[in-house]
Design a protein around this motif. Structure first.
Motif, PDB file in Angstrom:
ATOM      1  N   GLY A 133       0.815  -1.204   0.000  1.00 15.82           N
ATOM      2  CA  GLY A 133       0.000   0.000   0.000  1.00 15.82           C
ATOM      3  C   GLY A 133       0.847   1.252   0.000  1.00 15.82           C
ATOM      4  O   GLY A 133       1.997   1.232  -0.423  1.00 15.82           O
ATOM      5  N   GLU A 134       0.263   2.326   0.525  1.00 14.10           N
ATOM      6  CA  GLU A 134       0.918   3.629   0.567  1.00 14.10           C
ATOM      7  C   GLU A 134       1.150   4.045   2.019  1.00 14.10           C
ATOM      8  O   GLU A 134       0.252   3.921   2.852  1.00 14.10           O
ATOM      9  CB  GLU A 134       0.027   4.677  -0.114  1.00 14.10           C
ATOM     10  CG  GLU A 134       0.593   6.076  -0.069  1.00 14.10           C
ATOM     11  CD  GLU A 134      -0.365   7.124  -0.636  1.00 14.10           C
ATOM     12  OE1 GLU A 134      -0.032   8.316  -0.513  1.00 14.10           O
ATOM     13  OE2 GLU A 134      -1.436   6.763  -1.155  1.00 14.10           O
ATOM     14  N   ILE A 135       2.342   4.524   2.320  1.00 12.15           N
ATOM     15  CA  ILE A 135       2.633   5.059   3.655  1.00 12.15           C
ATOM     16  C   ILE A 135       1.886   6.383   3.780  1.00 12.15           C
ATOM     17  O   ILE A 135       2.130   7.315   3.007  1.00 12.15           O
ATOM     18  CB  ILE A 135       4.151   5.286   3.857  1.00 12.15           C
ATOM     19  CG1 ILE A 135       4.963   4.009   3.605  1.00 12.15           C
ATOM     20  CG2 ILE A 135       4.419   5.874   5.245  1.00 12.15           C
ATOM     21  CD1 ILE A 135       4.739   2.896   4.575  1.00 12.15           C
ATOM     22  N   VAL A 136       0.947   6.435   4.738  1.00 14.88           N
ATOM     23  CA  VAL A 136       0.110   7.635   4.872  1.00 14.88           C
ATOM     24  C   VAL A 136       0.310   8.377   6.193  1.00 14.88           C
ATOM     25  O   VAL A 136      -0.202   9.482   6.357  1.00 14.88           O
ATOM     26  CB  VAL A 136      -1.392   7.310   4.666  1.00 14.88           C
ATOM     27  CG1 VAL A 136      -1.644   6.858   3.228  1.00 14.88           C
ATOM     28  CG2 VAL A 136      -1.872   6.278   5.666  1.00 14.88           C
ATOM     29  N   ALA A 137       1.026   7.783   7.140  1.00 17.40           N
ATOM     30  CA  ALA A 137       1.281   8.464   8.412  1.00 17.40           C
ATOM     31  C   ALA A 137       2.556   7.915   9.037  1.00 17.40           C
ATOM     32  O   ALA A 137       2.867   6.727   8.900  1.00 17.40           O
ATOM     33  CB  ALA A 137       0.108   8.267   9.376  1.00 17.40           C
ATOM     34  N   LEU A 138       3.274   8.800   9.709  1.00 18.75           N
ATOM     35  CA  LEU A 138       4.485   8.445  10.442  1.00 18.75           C
ATOM     36  C   LEU A 138       4.293   8.864  11.894  1.00 18.75           C
ATOM     37  O   LEU A 138       3.702   9.905  12.167  1.00 18.75           O
ATOM     38  CB  LEU A 138       5.702   9.165   9.861  1.00 18.75           C
ATOM     39  CG  LEU A 138       5.970   8.976   8.372  1.00 18.75           C
ATOM     40  CD1 LEU A 138       7.099   9.889   7.916  1.00 18.75           C
ATOM     41  CD2 LEU A 138       6.290   7.527   8.066  1.00 18.75           C
ATOM     42  N   ASN A 139       4.796   8.084  12.817  1.00 16.22           N
ATOM     43  CA  ASN A 139       4.678   8.409  14.229  1.00 16.22           C
ATOM     44  C   ASN A 139       5.859   9.299  14.620  1.00 16.22           C
ATOM     45  O   ASN A 139       6.972   8.821  14.815  1.00 16.22           O
ATOM     46  CB  ASN A 139       4.651   7.140  15.077  1.00 16.22           C
ATOM     47  CG  ASN A 139       4.315   7.421  16.519  1.00 16.22           C
ATOM     48  OD1 ASN A 139       4.419   8.547  16.990  1.00 16.22           O
ATOM     49  ND2 ASN A 139       3.917   6.390  17.231  1.00 16.22           N
ATOM     50  N   GLU A 140       5.578  10.592  14.740  1.00 16.47           N
ATOM     51  CA  GLU A 140       6.637  11.555  15.061  1.00 16.47           C
ATOM     52  C   GLU A 140       7.236  11.320  16.443  1.00 16.47           C
ATOM     53  O   GLU A 140       8.385  11.667  16.695  1.00 16.47           O
ATOM     54  CB  GLU A 140       6.098  12.975  14.939  1.00 16.47           C
ATOM     55  CG  GLU A 140       5.746  13.333  13.510  1.00 16.47           C
ATOM     56  CD  GLU A 140       5.141  14.724  13.377  1.00 16.47           C
ATOM     57  OE1 GLU A 140       5.105  15.475  14.376  1.00 16.47           O
ATOM     58  OE2 GLU A 140       4.710  15.053  12.262  1.00 16.47           O
ATOM     59  N   LYS A 141       6.463  10.693  17.336  1.00 15.24           N
ATOM     60  CA  LYS A 141       6.972  10.396  18.682  1.00 15.24           C
ATOM     61  C   LYS A 141       8.193   9.472  18.595  1.00 15.24           C
ATOM     62  O   LYS A 141       9.149   9.629  19.353  1.00 15.24           O
ATOM     63  CB  LYS A 141       5.887   9.743  19.531  1.00 15.24           C
ATOM     64  CG  LYS A 141       6.353   9.356  20.911  1.00 15.24           C
ATOM     65  CD  LYS A 141       5.274   8.677  21.720  1.00 15.24           C
ATOM     66  CE  LYS A 141       5.805   8.311  23.095  1.00 15.24           C
ATOM     67  NZ  LYS A 141       4.800   7.652  23.920  1.00 15.24           N
ATOM     68  N   VAL A 142       8.178   8.547  17.657  1.00  8.85           N
ATOM     69  CA  VAL A 142       9.288   7.611  17.524  1.00  8.85           C
ATOM     70  C   VAL A 142      10.530   8.316  16.994  1.00  8.85           C
ATOM     71  O   VAL A 142      11.649   7.968  17.368  1.00  8.85           O
ATOM     72  CB  VAL A 142       8.900   6.407  16.630  1.00  8.85           C
ATOM     73  CG1 VAL A 142      10.069   5.461  16.436  1.00  8.85           C
ATOM     74  CG2 VAL A 142       7.724   5.661  17.233  1.00  8.85           C
ATOM     75  N   ASP A 143      10.344   9.319  16.146  1.00 10.45           N
ATOM     76  CA  ASP A 143      11.494  10.092  15.659  1.00 10.45           C
ATOM     77  C   ASP A 143      12.190  10.810  16.809  1.00 10.45           C
ATOM     78  O   ASP A 143      13.411  10.822  16.893  1.00 10.45           O
ATOM     79  CB  ASP A 143      11.057  11.122  14.610  1.00 10.45           C
ATOM     80  CG  ASP A 143      10.737  10.487  13.266  1.00 10.45           C
ATOM     81  OD1 ASP A 143      11.238   9.373  12.998  1.00 10.45           O
ATOM     82  OD2 ASP A 143       9.997  11.100  12.489  1.00 10.45           O
ATOM     83  N   SER A 144      11.406  11.417  17.703  1.00 13.82           N
ATOM     84  CA  SER A 144      12.002  12.184  18.792  1.00 13.82           C
ATOM     85  C   SER A 144      12.329  11.339  20.025  1.00 13.82           C
ATOM     86  O   SER A 144      13.214  11.688  20.796  1.00 13.82           O
ATOM     87  CB  SER A 144      11.081  13.340  19.192  1.00 13.82           C
ATOM     88  OG  SER A 144       9.834  12.843  19.624  1.00 13.82           O
ATOM     89  N   SER A 145      11.616  10.224  20.203  1.00 10.35           N
ATOM     90  CA  SER A 145      11.829   9.348  21.361  1.00 10.35           C
ATOM     91  C   SER A 145      11.790   7.882  20.942  1.00 10.35           C
ATOM     92  O   SER A 145      10.857   7.150  21.281  1.00 10.35           O
ATOM     93  CB  SER A 145      10.754   9.601  22.423  1.00 10.35           C
ATOM     94  OG  SER A 145      10.771  10.918  22.856  1.00 10.35           O
TER      95      SER A 145
END
Length: 130
Positions: A75-87
Motif C-alpha cells: 500500500g501507501e505510507i500515509v502516516a508516520l509516528n513523530e513520537k518515535v522520531d524524537s523518542s
C-alpha cells in the motif's frame, strides 16, 4: 488501536493492526525490541511511498544492531509516528502501544490475502518461543 491479541505478525517480527478506518498500523514485536536492546534511532519510510508486502521500508537501530523493518502489507505510507522520531526508546517501553507508520492498503482483495499470510499472536509466540 486494537490489542495485541488482534495483531497479525510477520516472520520478520513486525506487527500489523487493521483499524476500523481501513488503515494498517505497523510496529515491531516485543520479541524484536527485546532482541535489539535499547532503541536509539528510527529511519522512517517516506510519506506517500508505495510499498509491497515484505519489502524493506525502514530501519530501526539500537546499541546492539540495526534491523530492517518490512512492510507487512502492500500500500501507501500515509502516516508516520513523530513520537518515535524524537523518542525512539518508546518502542522498548511499549512495543505494542507504539506504532511506527500506517499503510493505506492498495485494495481489499489484496489486503485479505496478505493478512492471511501473517500469523496470529499465538502462532507468532510459538515460533519465537516467547
Amino acid at each position: 488501536m486494537n490489542t495485541q491479541d488482534t495483531f497479525q505478525f510477520a516472520q520478520t517480527h513486525e506487527w500489523a493492526d487493521l483499524e476500523s478506518d481501513g488503515l494498517v498500523w505497523v510496529g515491531i514485536s516485543h520479541h524484536a525490541q527485546e532482541a535489539l536492546g535499547d532503541v536509539m534511532f528510527f529511519q522512517s519510510p517516506k510519506l506517500g511511498q508505495q510499498v509491497k508486502q515484505g519489502e524493506v521500508v525502514a530501519v530501526i537501530e539500537s546499541v546492539k544492531a540495526a534491523s530492517d523493518i518490512h512492510a507487512p502489507v502492500s500500500g501507501e505510507i500515509v502516516a508516520l509516528n513523530e513520537k518515535v522520531d524524537s523518542s525512539p526508546e518508546a518502542v522498548n517501553e511499549n512495543p505494542y502501544g507504539v506504532w511506527l507508520f500506517k499503510i493505506k492498503p492498495n485494495s481489499e482483495s489484496n489486503l485479505a490475502s496478505e493478512l492471511a499470510q501473517l500469523m496470529s499472536l499465538e502462532k507468532y509466540s510459538a515460533t519465537t518461543g516467547t
